[in-house]
Each structure stands twice: as C-alpha cells, then as structure tokens.
Design a protein around this motif. Structure first.
Motif, PDB file in Angstrom:
ATOM      1  N   SER A  58      32.451  33.962  43.293  1.00  0.00           N
ATOM      2  CA  SER A  58      31.556  34.037  42.132  1.00  0.00           C
ATOM      3  C   SER A  58      31.137  35.472  41.856  1.00  0.00           C
ATOM      4  O   SER A  58      31.125  35.925  40.709  1.00  0.00           O
ATOM      5  CB  SER A  58      30.319  33.162  42.362  1.00  0.00           C
ATOM      6  N   PHE A  59      30.773  36.213  42.909  1.00  0.00           N
ATOM      7  CA  PHE A  59      30.405  37.617  42.739  1.00  0.00           C
ATOM      8  C   PHE A  59      31.568  38.427  42.181  1.00  0.00           C
ATOM      9  O   PHE A  59      31.395  39.289  41.324  1.00  0.00           O
ATOM     10  CB  PHE A  59      29.955  38.202  44.086  1.00  0.00           C
ATOM     11  N   PHE A  60      32.774  38.159  42.674  1.00  0.00           N
ATOM     12  CA  PHE A  60      33.948  38.906  42.235  1.00  0.00           C
ATOM     13  C   PHE A  60      34.265  38.637  40.766  1.00  0.00           C
ATOM     14  O   PHE A  60      34.604  39.556  40.014  1.00  0.00           O
ATOM     15  CB  PHE A  60      35.138  38.536  43.107  1.00  0.00           C
ATOM     16  N   LEU A 105      36.872  32.304  56.139  1.00  0.00           N
ATOM     17  CA  LEU A 105      37.448  32.597  54.826  1.00  0.00           C
ATOM     18  C   LEU A 105      36.458  33.371  53.964  1.00  0.00           C
ATOM     19  O   LEU A 105      36.831  34.323  53.270  1.00  0.00           O
ATOM     20  CB  LEU A 105      37.840  31.287  54.129  1.00  0.00           C
ATOM     21  N   GLY A 106      35.186  32.992  54.020  1.00  0.00           N
ATOM     22  CA  GLY A 106      34.173  33.680  53.230  1.00  0.00           C
ATOM     23  C   GLY A 106      34.018  35.136  53.626  1.00  0.00           C
ATOM     24  O   GLY A 106      33.960  36.027  52.774  1.00  0.00           O
ATOM     25  N   VAL A 107      33.943  35.387  54.934  1.00  0.00           N
ATOM     26  CA  VAL A 107      33.819  36.770  55.420  1.00  0.00           C
ATOM     27  C   VAL A 107      35.057  37.578  55.035  1.00  0.00           C
ATOM     28  O   VAL A 107      34.962  38.749  54.636  1.00  0.00           O
ATOM     29  CB  VAL A 107      33.606  36.787  56.943  1.00  0.00           C
ATOM     30  N   LEU A 113      37.890  41.275  48.647  1.00  0.00           N
ATOM     31  CA  LEU A 113      37.488  41.450  47.251  1.00  0.00           C
ATOM     32  C   LEU A 113      36.537  42.631  47.066  1.00  0.00           C
ATOM     33  O   LEU A 113      36.271  43.045  45.934  1.00  0.00           O
ATOM     34  CB  LEU A 113      36.824  40.168  46.736  1.00  0.00           C
ATOM     35  N   ARG A 114      35.991  43.114  48.167  1.00  0.00           N
ATOM     36  CA  ARG A 114      35.100  44.281  48.152  1.00  0.00           C
ATOM     37  C   ARG A 114      33.929  44.112  47.171  1.00  0.00           C
ATOM     38  O   ARG A 114      33.575  45.022  46.430  1.00  0.00           O
ATOM     39  CB  ARG A 114      35.888  45.544  47.785  1.00  0.00           C
ATOM     40  N   ASN A 115      33.377  42.915  47.176  1.00  0.00           N
ATOM     41  CA  ASN A 115      32.201  42.712  46.324  1.00  0.00           C
ATOM     42  C   ASN A 115      30.937  43.117  47.065  1.00  0.00           C
ATOM     43  O   ASN A 115      30.969  43.400  48.262  1.00  0.00           O
ATOM     44  CB  ASN A 115      32.120  41.255  45.840  1.00  0.00           C
TER      45      ASN A 115
END
Length: 292
Positions: A58-60, A105-107, A113-115
């Motif tokens: 979502s952030f990405f 997976l989240g980490v 994605l470097r968000n």
C-alpha cells in the motif's frame, strides 16, 4: 487529584490518544471474546502479522493502507483455512507457518520496495501520534463491527458454540466465517496505531479473559470486557504521560495487572478466594486461637 486528571487533557495529542484508546478498548474485547470462546486466540496474533505485506504494498502504490492491510490479513486467514482443509495439518501448525511466512514476506517487501514504512511504529504502536483522521476511521470500524455483532448476535452465538448444528439448520457457515475474519482483521488494523502488532493480541484477549473469570454469559463477557478495556487504555495513557514510558506497552501492562488481580481475587473462582482455601484458612485460624 482533579488536576492530575485534567492537566493532560490540555494537549490535543492526549485528547486524541484517549479518544482512540476508548474506541479500541471497547472494540477489542468484543471481538476477542469470540476468539477466546472459539479457542482461536492466537489467530489474532497471526492476522496481525499477516497485514505487514499489505501495508508495504500500500505504501509503495500510494493507496490507503487500510485496503492493503485488510486484503493481506484476509488472505492470511484463508490460507490457514485452506491448509487445514487440504491436509492433516493441525490449526496451530498452519497458523505458525502462515505467521512466519507473511511476516518474512512483509519485511522483504519493505527492503525491496524501499518504502518509508515506519516499522517501529507498526510493531509497537504510536498512540500519541494519532490524528483526527485515525480517530474517525477507528470510530467507523468500531461502529460497523458493533452493529454487525448486535444484528447477527444469535447466528454468531450458534456458530461459535455449535458449528455442526449451525450448518444443519442452514446457516451460511462460510459466510459467517468470512465475516468474522473480516471483523478480526479490521479490529487489528484499528488497534495497530495504538499498541502495534506485537501487543495487539494482548489487547484482544486480555480484557476479554479478565471478564471471562468474572461472568458466564457471552454478552456479559463482552460488556464487562469493554469496561475493562476502556479502563486499561485510559490508565495506561495517563501512566505513559506521567512516567514517560511507551503508551502501547503501558496499556497492555495495565490490562495484564487487572487480569492477575481478578485471577487471584475473583469472588467466584479466584486462586486466593476459592471456598476450599478460605475454609482451610478459617480452620487454621481457629486452631491457632484455641492453641493460644
């Protein structure tokens, strides 16, 4: 004494923190009561960690984190159900595998994605940083879930205690399961800002477990749990303000202390107030007086 209570309210961040603390203090024990009586308390912790990939995506993409977190949490709960239906793997093993896989997976996605997702805030919460938008969102989630619980209370009660009987009379078991998973996921999303995913399970089950020791009926358990949840939230926020400690852990510690007090001194079954222990103490006291 009155000044101690009113002084923090002069700050907007404290008013916002108390407002959202009251909302999640009501919401978490209501949903947590169902988790406890269904012996699925750890499912809340699993879903709490399953939302991390959705948050990262979502952030990405620049979309509302509620959408990504909700989809990711629901996907995790369905994966657990699918593993159980397609194999002989027990629920706890399926939850452990899903929990670790989604969190990893989240980490990984945060790194790839470097968000700019604040992982510390996600893990431990930041209730003193909530905004009015966070309060409105939590208020809407709380109102929707409480209305749904009120509207479908009988169906949920039947499903909770007798799934076979509920299926036999034609209740939509799969629909109820999906709705309940959605409610758990939304509750976790609403609570993340306050206590973070690591501590959210404590807020889900702590007040509900405390009320479980005090009352017998499910609706009473939810009501008493909500009172305890609100008390723990407000007390924890005030302790955080005056002692300069993190608010999320303070709320959880207050909830845990209340549970221990009830566990020890509950009128109906406290460890130190059980009839056999009281009678034994009375007999010892009588012998001691006769000896004197």
């Amino acid at each position: 004494m009155l000044d101690l209570l009113l002084q923090p309210l002069s700050y907007e961040f404290m008013r916002n923190a108390i407002a959202i603390g009251i909302l999640i203090g009501i919401l978490c024990p209501v949903v947590g009561s169902y988790l406890i009586v269904q012996r699925m308390a750890l499912l809340g912790d699993v879903i709490a960690h399953c939302v991390l990939p959705g948050l990262s995506i979502s952030f990405f993409l620049g979309i509302d984190i509620l959408i990504g977190a909700f989809c990711s949490g629901i996907l995790g709960s369905f994966l657990i159900a699918w593993i159980r239906s397609q194999s002989h793997i027990k629920a706890d093993a399926a939850m452990a595998l899903t929990f670790s896989s989604f969190f990893a997976l989240g980490v990984t996605l945060i790194t790839v994605l470097r968000n700019k997702l604040d992982l510390d805030s996600f893990l431990f919460g930041d209730i003193l940083g909530v905004t009015m938008n966070d309060i409105y969102r939590t208020l809407i989630i709380t109102a929707v879930i409480l209305f749904a619980v009120k509207l479908f209370y009988k169906e949920l009660l039947f499903y909770t205690f007798d799934k076979t009987g509920a299926r036999a009379i034609g209740l939509p078991i799969h629909g109820i399961h999906f709705g309940f998973m959605a409610a758990v996921t939304l509750t976790i999303i609403a609570s993340m800002q306050a206590v973070g995913v690591i501590l959210v399970i404590a807020l889900l089950v702590g007040p509900a477990l405390t009320s479980y020791l005090l009352v017998k009926e499910l609706h009473q358990m939810m009501g008493v749990g909500a009172i305890i949840g609100v008390l723990a939230s407000i007390t924890g926020i005030y302790i955080s303000y005056y002692r300069n400690i993190p608010s999320g852990p303070a709320i959880v510690l207050v909830s845990s202390v209340l549970f221990l007090l009830v566990l020890l001194f509950s009128p109906s079954g406290g460890i130190l107030t059980r009839p056999e222990l009281v009678n034994h103490s009375v007999r010892l006291l009588s012998k001691f007086k006769r000896g004197k």
